[in-house]
Scaffold this motif. Structure first.
Motif, mmCIF file in Angstrom:
data_model
loop_
_atom_site.group_PDB
_atom_site.id
_atom_site.type_symbol
_atom_site.label_atom_id
_atom_site.label_comp_id
_atom_site.label_asym_id
_atom_site.label_seq_id
_atom_site.Cartn_x
_atom_site.Cartn_y
_atom_site.Cartn_z
ATOM 1 N N LEU A 28 49.422 30.155 48.111
ATOM 2 C CA LEU A 28 48.251 29.632 47.409
ATOM 3 C C LEU A 28 47.264 28.947 48.346
ATOM 4 N N ALA A 29 47.733 28.547 49.521
ATOM 5 C CA ALA A 29 46.837 27.882 50.473
ATOM 6 C C ALA A 29 46.028 28.879 51.295
ATOM 7 N N ALA A 30 46.253 30.159 51.093
ATOM 8 C CA ALA A 30 45.528 31.172 51.875
ATOM 9 C C ALA A 30 44.028 31.059 51.612
ATOM 10 N N PRO A 31 43.210 31.148 52.659
ATOM 11 C CA PRO A 31 41.759 30.908 52.523
ATOM 12 C C PRO A 31 40.999 32.134 52.035
ATOM 13 N N PHE A 32 41.420 32.701 50.888
ATOM 14 C CA PHE A 32 40.776 33.913 50.410
ATOM 15 C C PHE A 32 39.938 33.678 49.159
ATOM 16 N N ARG A 33 40.081 32.525 48.518
ATOM 17 C CA ARG A 33 39.442 32.333 47.232
ATOM 18 C C ARG A 33 37.974 31.936 47.374
ATOM 19 N N ILE A 34 37.195 32.383 46.419
ATOM 20 C CA ILE A 34 35.782 32.055 46.368
ATOM 21 C C ILE A 34 35.573 31.100 45.195
ATOM 22 N N LYS A 35 34.930 29.985 45.430
ATOM 23 C CA LYS A 35 34.740 28.974 44.386
ATOM 24 C C LYS A 35 33.637 29.407 43.431
ATOM 25 N N ILE A 36 33.936 29.382 42.125
ATOM 26 C CA ILE A 36 32.914 29.678 41.129
ATOM 27 C C ILE A 36 32.990 28.611 40.048
ATOM 28 N N SER A 37 31.991 28.626 39.158
ATOM 29 C CA SER A 37 31.996 27.714 38.012
ATOM 30 C C SER A 37 32.761 28.382 36.870
ATOM 31 N N ARG A 38 32.455 27.996 35.645
ATOM 32 C CA ARG A 38 33.143 28.581 34.491
ATOM 33 C C ARG A 38 32.492 29.868 34.017
ATOM 34 N N GLU A 39 31.499 30.355 34.727
ATOM 35 C CA GLU A 39 30.836 31.594 34.336
ATOM 36 C C GLU A 39 30.782 32.541 35.514
ATOM 37 N N LEU A 40 30.927 33.819 35.208
ATOM 38 C CA LEU A 40 30.900 34.834 36.261
ATOM 39 C C LEU A 40 30.223 36.089 35.750
ATOM 40 N N SER A 41 29.320 36.613 36.540
ATOM 41 C CA SER A 41 28.729 37.932 36.292
ATOM 42 C C SER A 41 29.122 38.823 37.450
ATOM 43 N N GLY A 42 29.705 39.952 37.131
ATOM 44 C CA GLY A 42 30.141 40.862 38.183
ATOM 45 C C GLY A 42 30.398 42.239 37.633
ATOM 46 N N SER A 43 30.753 43.156 38.521
ATOM 47 C CA SER A 43 31.042 44.538 38.140
ATOM 48 C C SER A 43 32.552 44.758 38.198
ATOM 49 N N SER A 44 33.155 44.939 37.024
ATOM 50 C CA SER A 44 34.591 45.212 36.984
ATOM 51 C C SER A 44 34.825 46.595 37.574
ATOM 52 N N PRO A 45 35.795 46.768 38.508
ATOM 53 C CA PRO A 45 35.906 47.994 39.328
ATOM 54 C C PRO A 45 36.119 49.329 38.621
#
Length: 403
Positions: A28-45
């Motif tokens: 869990l300490a791996a530095p791969f996560r991107i911080k976001i708020s409670r909302e996300l807009s993106g393209s599901s693959p």
């Protein structure tokens, strides 16, 4: 904590008595996560994950990265070997999951929210989505079976932009309520869909006869599809002549070695894995070697070694089907110190596929093939031979009778 328990558990059976896997928590300490708020807009693959906790009421997670555009690489196992392993892990851990709780049998008569998720899962191209979470997403998902996934949180709201477009053969299978799940899986496989797509379709309850449609936890669906397809291919290859000698295939991958020997015999199959100390399923100081096998008539029980057994079995069955030959197959994997993050059974399936696309070394005897293998592997061949049942059978004059 006894290291031998970790080998048998692999983060899924909690044999140590804890409610979590301490080996996976380290990741869990791996530095791969991107911080976001409670909302996300993106393209599901597109990407959808179905959990197993609480079965028969489970959580289904439509997922997307905080990125718009062509995100198809996030869900295409056939292309993942082309990118560095670190980039793959970072990419997958940036998939954010929004969870909805639903009963598995709701797939027989899906509510609108589940229908939307099913259509996303079956889409032939990325789908733009808006996810609003009830709280800030956290954690990551790491498993021996499924590819890594990023933080999760319960969904407050879920919207799609535009309409998902389904491939014709997938749309037909989705709409055919008289087609059982096994035949639907084989239909999609014959139509050229990759194993990730097919297992996702099975997982979201989009395949099967109407009353029998169910949500299937992702890790179960992955192994089910590998088994269904490889069972089908194995029955076909049993009709072919045997290979004309001993073939040795080898592939090296980061922290791993994959080796396959084809022997001139009726169908038989063994999958083995050796874990050096300091690997994700072997925190102890010693080497751990596991094997499992089947003979011509197959097996009735589930292999203790787990889903990798069927992932590799599919790869070797595909290769033999292309060759129009049958064989006894010895397939071994060595996992070296430093390979500490589970990435899913796709890693085994795709690497064994690649190994079997290479030019093999050919030998006249099993002993010659084993000697050549011993010069290529890091782990002493004696360790492998002491754990291998199929090699012992191949060496025996009673091989034909034993099947």
């Amino acid at each position: 904590m006894k290291p031998e328990l970790c080998i048998k558990c692999r983060g899924g059976r909690y044999l140590c008595g804890l409610s979590y896997c301490p080996l996976l928590v380290r990741q869990l300490a791996a530095p791969f996560r991107i911080k976001i708020s409670r909302e996300l807009s993106g393209s599901s693959p597109p990407s959808v994950f179905v959990g197993r906790v609480g079965y028969p009421k489970v959580r289904i997670y439509p997922s997307a990265p905080p990125e718009l555009g062509d995100t198809s690489l996030y869900e295409d196992p056939r292309r993942w070997l082309e990118i560095p392993l670190e980039k793959f892990i970072a990419m997958r851990l940036s998939l954010y999951r929004g969870g909805l709780e639903i009963r598995v049998d709701n797939a027989a008569d899906p509510p609108r929210s589940l229908q939307e998720i099913q259509l996303i899962a079956l889409s032939e191209r990325p789908v733009d989505v808006d996810l609003r979470f009830r709280r800030e997403p956290r954690g990551v998902y790491l498993s021996e079976y499924a590819p890594p996934m990023g933080p999760a949180a319960p969904l407050a709201e879920f919207k799609t932009e535009g309409s998902p477009k389904l491939p014709k053969s997938a749309e037909k299978a989705y709409s055919d309520f008289d087609l059982d799940a096994r035949e639907a899986v084989l239909t999609l496989y014959r139509s050229g869909f990759d194993m990730g797509y097919i297992s996702r379709a099975l997982s979201v309850g989009a395949l099967g006869t109407r009353r029998r449609r169910r949500l299937v936890p992702t890790r179960w669906a992955i192994t089910a599809v590998d088994k269904i397809v490889s069972d089908h291919l194995v029955e076909k290859i049993k009709e072919f002549d045997t290979v004309d000698g001993y073939y040795l295939y080898l592939r090296r991958a980061p922290g791993n070695l994959f080796l396959v020997i084809l022997a001139p015999s009726r169908w038989a199959y063994e999958w083995g894995e050796a874990f050096e100390p300091g690997t994700v399923w072997n925190p102890g100081p010693g080497l751990a070697v596991e094997t499992d096998y089947e003979l011509y008539r197959g097996r009735d029980d589930y292999p203790e070694i787990g889903g990798c057994y069927y992932a590799a079995r599919l790869a070797v069955a595909e290769a033999l089907y292309r060759m129009r030959r049958q064989a006894a197959v010895v397939a071994w994997r060595e996992v070296y110190t430093g390979f500490t993050t589970p990435v899913g059974v796709w890693w085994v399936r795709e690497n064994v596929r690649e190994a079997l696309r290479s030019e093999p070394a050919r030998f006249d005897t099993l002993e010659d093939a084993l000697y050549a293998a011993s010069t290529l592997m890091k782990i002493p061949i004696e360790k492998w031979l002491s754990a291998s049942r199929l090699v012992h059978i191949l060496r025996s004059r009673l091989f034909g009778e034993s099947q």
